[in-house]
Each structure stands twice: as structure tokens, then as C-alpha cells.
Design an enzyme around this catalytic site. Structure first.
Site, PDB file in Angstrom:
ATOM      1  N   ASP A   1       0.856  -1.197   0.000  1.00  0.00           N
ATOM      2  CA  ASP A   1       0.000   0.000   0.000  1.00  0.00           C
ATOM      3  C   ASP A   1       0.894   1.249   0.000  1.00  0.00           C
ATOM      4  O   ASP A   1       0.398   2.372  -0.162  1.00  0.00           O
ATOM      5  CB  ASP A   1      -0.974   0.000   1.173  1.00  0.00           C
ATOM      6  CG  ASP A   1      -0.298  -0.051   2.517  1.00  0.00           C
ATOM      7  OD1 ASP A   1       0.922  -0.296   2.572  1.00  0.00           O
ATOM      8  OD2 ASP A   1      -0.990   0.147   3.536  1.00  0.00           O
ATOM      9  N   SER A   2       2.225   1.056   0.100  1.00  0.00           N
ATOM     10  CA  SER A   2       3.165   2.158  -0.122  1.00  0.00           C
ATOM     11  C   SER A   2       3.035   2.700  -1.545  1.00  0.00           C
ATOM     12  O   SER A   2       3.560   3.772  -1.846  1.00  0.00           O
ATOM     13  CB  SER A   2       4.601   1.696   0.140  1.00  0.00           C
ATOM     14  OG  SER A   2       4.893   0.518  -0.585  1.00  0.00           O
TER      15      SER A   2
ATOM     16  N   ASP B   1      -0.753  -5.991  -0.349  1.00  0.00           N
ATOM     17  CA  ASP B   1      -1.227  -5.400   0.895  1.00  0.00           C
ATOM     18  C   ASP B   1      -2.745  -5.208   0.859  1.00  0.00           C
ATOM     19  O   ASP B   1      -3.293  -4.701  -0.136  1.00  0.00           O
ATOM     20  CB  ASP B   1      -0.609  -4.005   1.098  1.00  0.00           C
ATOM     21  CG  ASP B   1       0.553  -4.013   2.078  1.00  0.00           C
ATOM     22  OD1 ASP B   1       0.725  -4.998   2.819  1.00  0.00           O
ATOM     23  OD2 ASP B   1       1.298  -3.006   2.087  1.00  0.00           O
TER      24      ASP B   1
ATOM     25  N   LYS C   1      -1.129  -9.342   2.677  1.00  0.00           N
ATOM     26  CA  LYS C   1      -0.519  -8.899   3.924  1.00  0.00           C
ATOM     27  C   LYS C   1      -1.482  -7.937   4.603  1.00  0.00           C
ATOM     28  O   LYS C   1      -2.145  -7.146   3.928  1.00  0.00           O
ATOM     29  CB  LYS C   1       0.822  -8.201   3.641  1.00  0.00           C
ATOM     30  CG  LYS C   1       1.520  -7.673   4.911  1.00  0.00           C
ATOM     31  CD  LYS C   1       2.976  -7.358   4.679  1.00  0.00           C
ATOM     32  CE  LYS C   1       3.267  -6.040   4.006  1.00  0.00           C
ATOM     33  NZ  LYS C   1       2.687  -4.860   4.706  1.00  0.00           N
TER      34      LYS C   1
ATOM     35  N   GLU D   1      -1.951  -5.384   8.338  1.00  0.00           N
ATOM     36  CA  GLU D   1      -1.320  -4.774   9.502  1.00  0.00           C
ATOM     37  C   GLU D   1      -2.143  -5.068  10.744  1.00  0.00           C
ATOM     38  O   GLU D   1      -3.357  -4.809  10.758  1.00  0.00           O
ATOM     39  CB  GLU D   1      -1.197  -3.255   9.301  1.00  0.00           C
ATOM     40  CG  GLU D   1      -0.304  -2.878   8.126  1.00  0.00           C
ATOM     41  CD  GLU D   1      -0.096  -1.369   7.975  1.00  0.00           C
ATOM     42  OE1 GLU D   1      -0.571  -0.590   8.837  1.00  0.00           O
ATOM     43  OE2 GLU D   1       0.540  -0.979   6.984  1.00  0.00           O
TER      44      GLU D   1
ATOM     45  N   GLU E   1       8.244  -3.867  11.394  1.00  0.00           N
ATOM     46  CA  GLU E   1       8.674  -2.556  10.893  1.00  0.00           C
ATOM     47  C   GLU E   1       9.045  -1.645  12.063  1.00  0.00           C
ATOM     48  O   GLU E   1       8.252  -1.446  12.987  1.00  0.00           O
ATOM     49  CB  GLU E   1       7.548  -1.924  10.062  1.00  0.00           C
ATOM     50  CG  GLU E   1       7.911  -0.524   9.552  1.00  0.00           C
ATOM     51  CD  GLU E   1       7.021  -0.022   8.423  1.00  0.00           C
ATOM     52  OE1 GLU E   1       6.184  -0.783   7.908  1.00  0.00           O
ATOM     53  OE2 GLU E   1       7.189   1.151   8.048  1.00  0.00           O
TER      54      GLU E   1
HETATM   55  N1  LIG Z   1       8.912   5.248   0.134  1.00  0.00           N
HETATM   56  C1  LIG Z   1       8.409   4.592   1.176  1.00  0.00           C
HETATM   57  N2  LIG Z   1       9.233   3.845   1.941  1.00  0.00           N
HETATM   58  C2  LIG Z   1       8.770   3.150   3.001  1.00  0.00           C
HETATM   59  O1  LIG Z   1       9.562   2.461   3.671  1.00  0.00           O
HETATM   60  C3  LIG Z   1       7.375   3.210   3.280  1.00  0.00           C
HETATM   61  C4  LIG Z   1       6.556   3.992   2.458  1.00  0.00           C
HETATM   62  N3  LIG Z   1       7.087   4.676   1.422  1.00  0.00           N
HETATM   63  N4  LIG Z   1       5.224   4.102   2.669  1.00  0.00           N
HETATM   64  C5  LIG Z   1       4.594   3.235   3.629  1.00  0.00           C
HETATM   65  C6  LIG Z   1       5.460   2.987   4.766  1.00  0.00           C
HETATM   66  C7  LIG Z   1       5.735   4.194   5.603  1.00  0.00           C
HETATM   67  N5  LIG Z   1       7.047   3.889   6.104  1.00  0.00           N
HETATM   68  C8  LIG Z   1       7.875   4.816   6.703  1.00  0.00           C
HETATM   69  C9  LIG Z   1       8.024   6.050   6.149  1.00  0.00           C
HETATM   70  C10 LIG Z   1       8.835   6.977   6.725  1.00  0.00           C
HETATM   71  C11 LIG Z   1       9.521   6.687   7.868  1.00  0.00           C
HETATM   72  C12 LIG Z   1      10.372   7.730   8.466  1.00  0.00           C
HETATM   73  O2  LIG Z   1      10.411   8.839   7.994  1.00  0.00           O
HETATM   74  N6  LIG Z   1      11.114   7.426   9.508  1.00  0.00           N
HETATM   75  C13 LIG Z   1      12.051   8.386  10.084  1.00  0.00           C
HETATM   76  C14 LIG Z   1      11.649   8.754  11.471  1.00  0.00           C
HETATM   77  C15 LIG Z   1      11.818   7.693  12.499  1.00  0.00           C
HETATM   78  C16 LIG Z   1      11.610   8.179  13.906  1.00  0.00           C
HETATM   79  O3  LIG Z   1      11.112   9.283  14.082  1.00  0.00           O
HETATM   80  O4  LIG Z   1      11.956   7.436  14.825  1.00  0.00           O
HETATM   81  C17 LIG Z   1      13.454   7.777  10.011  1.00  0.00           C
HETATM   82  O5  LIG Z   1      14.395   8.590   9.996  1.00  0.00           O
HETATM   83  O6  LIG Z   1      13.587   6.574   9.932  1.00  0.00           O
HETATM   84  C18 LIG Z   1       9.402   5.426   8.412  1.00  0.00           C
HETATM   85  C19 LIG Z   1       8.569   4.471   7.813  1.00  0.00           C
HETATM   86  C20 LIG Z   1       7.509   2.635   5.601  1.00  0.00           C
HETATM   87  N7  LIG Z   1       6.802   2.547   4.369  1.00  0.00           N
HETATM   88  C1  LIG Z   2       7.191  -1.384   3.684  1.00  0.00           C
HETATM   89  C2  LIG Z   2       6.399  -2.614   3.386  1.00  0.00           C
HETATM   90  C3  LIG Z   2       6.573  -3.678   4.411  1.00  0.00           C
HETATM   91  C4  LIG Z   2       4.955  -2.291   3.144  1.00  0.00           C
HETATM   92  O1  LIG Z   2       4.078  -2.642   3.877  1.00  0.00           O
HETATM   93  C5  LIG Z   2       4.624  -1.503   1.958  1.00  0.00           C
HETATM   94  O2  LIG Z   2       5.497  -1.284   1.089  1.00  0.00           O
HETATM   95  O3  LIG Z   2       3.471  -1.084   1.854  1.00  0.00           O
HETATM   96 MG   LIG Z   3       2.254  -1.648   3.493  1.00  0.00          MG
END
Ligand SMILES: Nc1nc(=O)c2c([nH]1)NC[C@@H]1CN(c3ccc(C(=O)N[C@@H](CCC(=O)O)C(=O)O)cc3)CN21
Ligand SMILES: CC(C)C(=O)C(=O)O
Ligand SMILES: [Mg+2]
Length: 292
Positions: free
Chosen positions: A72-73, A111, A141, A143, A209
Site C-alpha cells: 500500500d506504499s 497489501d 498482507k 497490519e 517494521e
Molecule cells: N517510500 C516509502 N518507503 C517506506 O519504507 C514506506 C513507504 N514509502 N510508505 C509506507 C510505509 C511508511 N514507512 C515509513 C516512512 C517513513 C519513515 C520515516 O520517515 N522514519 C524516520 C523517522 C523515524 C523516527 O522518528 O523514529 C526515520 O528517519 O527513519 C518510516 C517508515 C515505511 N513505508
Molecule cells: C514497507 C512494506 C513492508 C509495506 O508494507 C509496503 O510497502 O506497503
Molecule cells: Mg504496506
């Protein structure tokens, strides 16, 4: 109802000829959920990538990636939403169909998007059936933990393998309070309970995750089915990344758990700029591109 996609035929030889992640031109058999458990038993980590279209799916399949996730990303990487919350089954089905028609060997997981399974087991089953029947997915999949054990059990009984997804579950970002690590301290025990409940309900794998590495290691040791980490440390049985993050096509800031293996944004930007310059200067089209 849309026609079932004409997926390529499965082939005869062993799925791991040449190694689970080795590129090979040789036809190999479809990856099945039991192969992933066998890899865990052998202690061989395996990769998973997202895919949303035919070229990426073919390239990753040929590169030996055994599991492709139509995540779903796609909300972020295909449709330009800033969260996964708005994307629908209707929007995902065509992407799932493109990937399942293009992957000869990889197991294709789709997803279940936000809003397509939370209401009832019946709603979840109807949504999963669409992803399998119209999209040609081999598994779905979802959540969430314990709360979805009845749905997981019903799906598996009805012929749909299920991958779980715990820890930071992006569809619940507004409850979780943003993009934050989950399962620290006392919450680790809750995560273990959820993972065990998913396994007991018949899930064939569980995504973890943004979970502390120590917690992911503990869950990986307690489960017989594989864990798939994303920001969950090196001890998971598998690792997943969103492909545009992995390949450097994502022009935005990538999460900390991402490693960039290429600079596709740079390559593509330079190609577009050169095409533009050559059209403007009259260099393109050249004599070799012209019909007479
Ligand atoms: N391009 C993309 N990558 C992804 O991994 C992803 C998506 N989209 N869309 C759905 C979810 C959302 N996810 C994400 C998106 C952003 C962060 C993020 O910005 N994390 C920061 C902050 C962590 C914190 O505050 O502790 C990081 O620096 O890791 C994490 C998971 C994982 N998935
Ligand atoms: C980041 C993975 C595990 C996911 O759920 C997605 O791409 O939507
Ligand atoms: Mg997903």
C-alpha cells in the site's frame, strides 16, 4: 467481474537452483510459502522488494528476489499521497495484476489497504479475494496482531496465505502518534504475543517494521515462520525495502533504515535533462532515428 490475469506457467526445476537470491536465466519453479520457512530452517536470509509495475517486477524477478510485495506504499510511490491511508483496493488491483503477470518465479504478496479489512472478517475476506482473483496475488498482507487472528485463520482456511505486519504499522500512524519505533520496553511483550497469535492463526511470515533489533531477534527466535524486517535489525529471517528507496529513485528524504544501492533519481534526471537539451538544440532526432 474482471478477468483473471493470465499469469505465466510455473516451471519444472527447483526454485532455489543457483541460490535464493542468485540471478539466473534458467527457468525456476514458483516460490511457495513453504520454501520461505525452509530458508528460515536453513538460516538463509532472503530479500523482499516492493513492485508496482511490469518492468520493475520483471527486473526483480530476474534478479532472484523471491518475494515481491505490491505494498500500500503505492499510495506514496505511485499515487503521490503523503500517507498510505487513502489508497483503495480499486487503486491497488491494477498494480497487483501488472506485477503478478510479470513475475515468473517470485511469490507475489498484495497489501490489504486501510479500510478494506478492519470492519469484519467478511469484509477482509471479500477484499483479499479481490486481490487474489482480480489481481492474481499469491498471498495478502495485513497490519495488526491478535485482533486479526480470526481473519487470518479464515483467509488461510479459504486458500489465501497471509503475511502479518507488526511494529510501526503505517495505516495506524494517527493512533501510533507518527512514524516511531514500536515495541520498546514493556511493549516488546505485546509485540511477541501478537506475533505468536499471527503464527498460531496460520500466517506464513510476519513483517516487523521499526522494531528494536533486540525485540525483532527475540520474535524471530520464538516464531517458526519467517520474520521480514524493515528497520528491525540484522536478525530477522528476511529484509524488505520499498524499491524506489533501495534504488535511489525516491526524490524525498528516505527513512534511516533505507540503504540506497543506486542513484536512479540522478540517472533519470540527467537523461531527461539531456533529452531536453538535445531537442532544444536540434541534436535529437539524428539521422538514425528518422524514417524516409
Ligand atoms: N517510500 C516509502 N518507503 C517506506 O519504507 C514506506 C513507504 N514509502 N510508505 C509506507 C510505509 C511508511 N514507512 C515509513 C516512512 C517513513 C519513515 C520515516 O520517515 N522514519 C524516520 C523517522 C523515524 C523516527 O522518528 O523514529 C526515520 O528517519 O527513519 C518510516 C517508515 C515505511 N513505508
Ligand atoms: C514497507 C512494506 C513492508 C509495506 O508494507 C509496503 O510497502 O506497503
Ligand atoms: Mg504496506
Amino acid at each position: 467481474m474482471t478477468a483473471v490475469p493470465n499469469a505465466p506457467q510455473a516451471e519444472e526445476t527447483a526454485p532455489y537452483a543457483g541460490g535464493a537470491s542468485a540471478p539466473s536465466a534458467a527457468p525456476r519453479k514458483r516460490v511457495r510459502v513453504h520454501h520461505l520457512r525452509e530458508l528460515k530452517e536453513r538460516g538463509e536470509p532472503w530479500p523482499m522488494l516492493t513492485a508496482y509495475d511490469t518492468f520493475s517486477a520483471k527486473i526483480f524477478d530476474d534478479a532472484g528476489i523471491p518475494v515481491l510485495l505490491v505494498g500500500d506504499s503505492a499510495a506514496n510511490t505511485v499515487y503521490g499521497y503523503d500517507s498510505t491511508v487513502p489508497v483503495t483496493v480499486d487503486e491497488l488491483v491494477p498494480l497487483v495484476r501488472a506485477v503478478s503477470r510479470s513475475a515468473r518465479r517470485a511469490l507475489v504478496v498484495a497489501d490489504l489497504p486501510f479500510g478494506s479489512y478492519e470492519v469484519s472478517t467478511e469484509q477482509g475476506m471479500l477484499s483479499a479475494i479481490r486481490l487474489m482473483k482480480e489481481g492474481g496475488a499469491h498471498a495478502v498482507k495485513l497490519e495488526g496482531g491478535r485482533r486479526y487472528a480470526p481473519l487470518v485463520e479464515a483467509l488461510v482456511a479459504a486458500g489465501t496465505p497471509v503475511m502479518g505486519h507488526l511494529g510501526f504499522t503505517p495505516q495506524s500512524e494517527h493512533v501510533l502518534g507518527g512514524y516511531r519505533v514500536q515495541g520498546r520496553g514493556a511493549a516488546a511483550d505485546e509485540l511477541v504475543e501478537d506475533a505468536l497469535a499471527l503464527e498460531a492463526a496460520g500466517a506464513f511470515a510476519v513483517v516487523l517494521e521499526m522494531v528494536p533489533a533486540e525485540t525483532a531477534k527475540r520474535i524471530t527466535a520464538e516464531l517458526r515462520v519467517p520474520t521480514v524486517g524493515i528497520g528491525a535489525g540484522p536478525d530477522c529471517d528476511a529484509q524488505v525495502l520499498v524499491w524506489q528507496d533501495m534504488a535511489g529513485l525516491n526524490p524525498g528524504r528516505a527513512p534511516r533504515f533505507v540503504k540506497r544501492y543506486a542513484d536512479l533519481a540522478g540517472v533519470l534526471g540527467a537523461a531527461a535533462a539531456q533529452f531536453g537539451a538535445e531537442v532544444r538544440s536540434g541534436v535529437f532526432p539524428g539521422p538514425e532515428h528518422v524514417f524516409h
